[in-house]
Design an enzyme around this catalytic site. Structure first.
Site, PDB file in Angstrom:
ATOM      1  CE  LYS A 111      -4.235  -1.553   0.052  1.00  0.00           C
ATOM      2  NZ  LYS A 111      -5.117  -1.350  -1.097  1.00  0.00           N
ATOM      3  CE  LYS A 194      -6.853 -17.060  -6.799  1.00  0.00           C
ATOM      4  NZ  LYS A 194      -7.248 -17.248  -5.398  1.00  0.00           N
ATOM      5  CE  LYS A 197     -13.542  -7.669  -5.542  1.00  0.00           C
ATOM      6  NZ  LYS A 197     -13.527  -7.387  -4.126  1.00  0.00           N
TER       7      LYS A 197
END
Ligand code: TRP
Length: 329
Positions: A111, A194, A197
């Protein structure tokens, strides 16, 4: 019988990967274990959603869980911010969490790199809040993906530290819940890995048919096979895997045969796949819509979940206050 806790951040809707992955296992687990499923709306505040988005997302995920088969009578389904016990435990645990170890957490370091203008203290203490979510119910098992393993490791460390500090075995150290073979991995549309998002990669449960068609038609393919029984590249394997999940076996076999004989037309296959995904998700889509517009029902579900979850959490806070030495006059 295990005590299971699992939270989901209220950012973005659920996709087919979530549905076939964790969610279908939750639906089974809720009858076998004591399950606490909650929507982690506090956690989603580390990225500042606007107020309508925050509330809308909580409503959406709640509706999606219910539509997928989470039964509020079997599991305890609740919203994190409905439990004042969680922020209280979070505050207390923060006193024994060291800034150094929090700064070294992989998710925090990521982050710091990805949002350098918003390195807030909530991000730093994210694992402490998650630990509070888990140990407030004395969970023994937590279903976690790879990206959450370190957070669970820290939860164990905080629980152990508390026990050592106060010289009693109060909190159990929660272990990862392993779905083992049962976890179906759903591939994404962007050619590798996979379903996730990243833009264009996922089919969301709430996607309208038009959107599904557009996404599937854009899925990554290759130039097509040139030899009989040619090995498939990953993007092609992924499309076949998706077809295996949602289409009839004959449809799958037909396209596999076409591929092996070098006669495949990816455009046709994608059209078929899009149609099958749309048919497959149709009942779910309708159910999500009807649940999310049923305020009295949602209100009832949320209240029931809150009452059950608070009963469990309140006992922990009572014990912890006593252990720490916070006493009434
Ligand atoms: N951090 C988790 C995620 O991003 C969500 C979460 C919050 C959670 N609290 C939790 C998961 C407690 C399991 C248990 O996926």
């Amino acid at each position: 019988m295990e005590k299971v806790v699992s939270g989901i951040r209220s950012t973005g809707n659920l996709h087919l990967g979530n549905y076939y992955g964790a969610l279908s296992n939750f639906v089974k687990m809720q009858h076998e274990h004591e399950c606490y499923f909650f929507i982690a709306d506090y956690h989603s505040l580390t990225t500042y959603p606007n107020p309508e988005d925050l509330h809308g997302n909580v409503r959406q995920i709640l509706s999606e869980y219910l539509a997928a088969g989470i039964d509020p009578d079997a599991a305890t389904l609740y919203i994190q911010s409905d439990l004042p016990e969680i922020p209280e435990l979070y505050l207390l645990l923060n006193m024994n969490a060291y800034v150094g170890e929090l700064e070294r957490t992989t998710s925090f370091k990521e982050k710091v790199r990805s949002q350098p203008n918003n390195v807030n203290a909530g991000l730093l203490t994210y694992p402490v809040l998650m630990a509070a979510d888990i140990i407030v119910h004395h969970a023994s098992k937590v279903p976690v993906g790879k990206d959450q393993e370190q957070h669970l490791e820290m939860t164990r460390r905080f629980a152990r530290r508390f026990n050592n500090m106060y010289q009693q075995e109060y909190f159990p150290e929660p272990e990862p819940y392993n779905f083992g073979q049962e976890l179906l991995k759903v591939p994404g549309l962007d050619g590798s890995g996979k379903m996730g998002k990243t833009e264009g990669n996922a089919i969301f449960l709430a996607d309208e048919p038009k959107v599904i068609r557009k996404k599937v038609m854009k899925a990554v393919t290759d130039a097509g096979p040139t030899e009989y029984n040619q090995e498939m590249a990953e993007p092609i394997q992924n499309i076949f895997t998706l077809m295996k999940i949602v289409s009839h076996a004959e449809t799958y076999d037909y396209y596999l045969d076409q591929y092996n004989n070098c006669k495949i037309r990816y455009g046709d296959m994608k059209k078929q796949l899009a149609g099958d995904i749309i048919d497959f998700t149709e009942p779910l889509r309708e159910k999500i819509k009807s649940i999310s517009s049923d305020d009295p029902y949602l209100k009832k579900v949320v209240k029931k979940g809150r009452d059950k979850a608070r009963a469990s959490a309140a006992q922990t806070i009572k014990d912890v206050r006593r252990i720490i030495g916070i006493e009434a006059f």
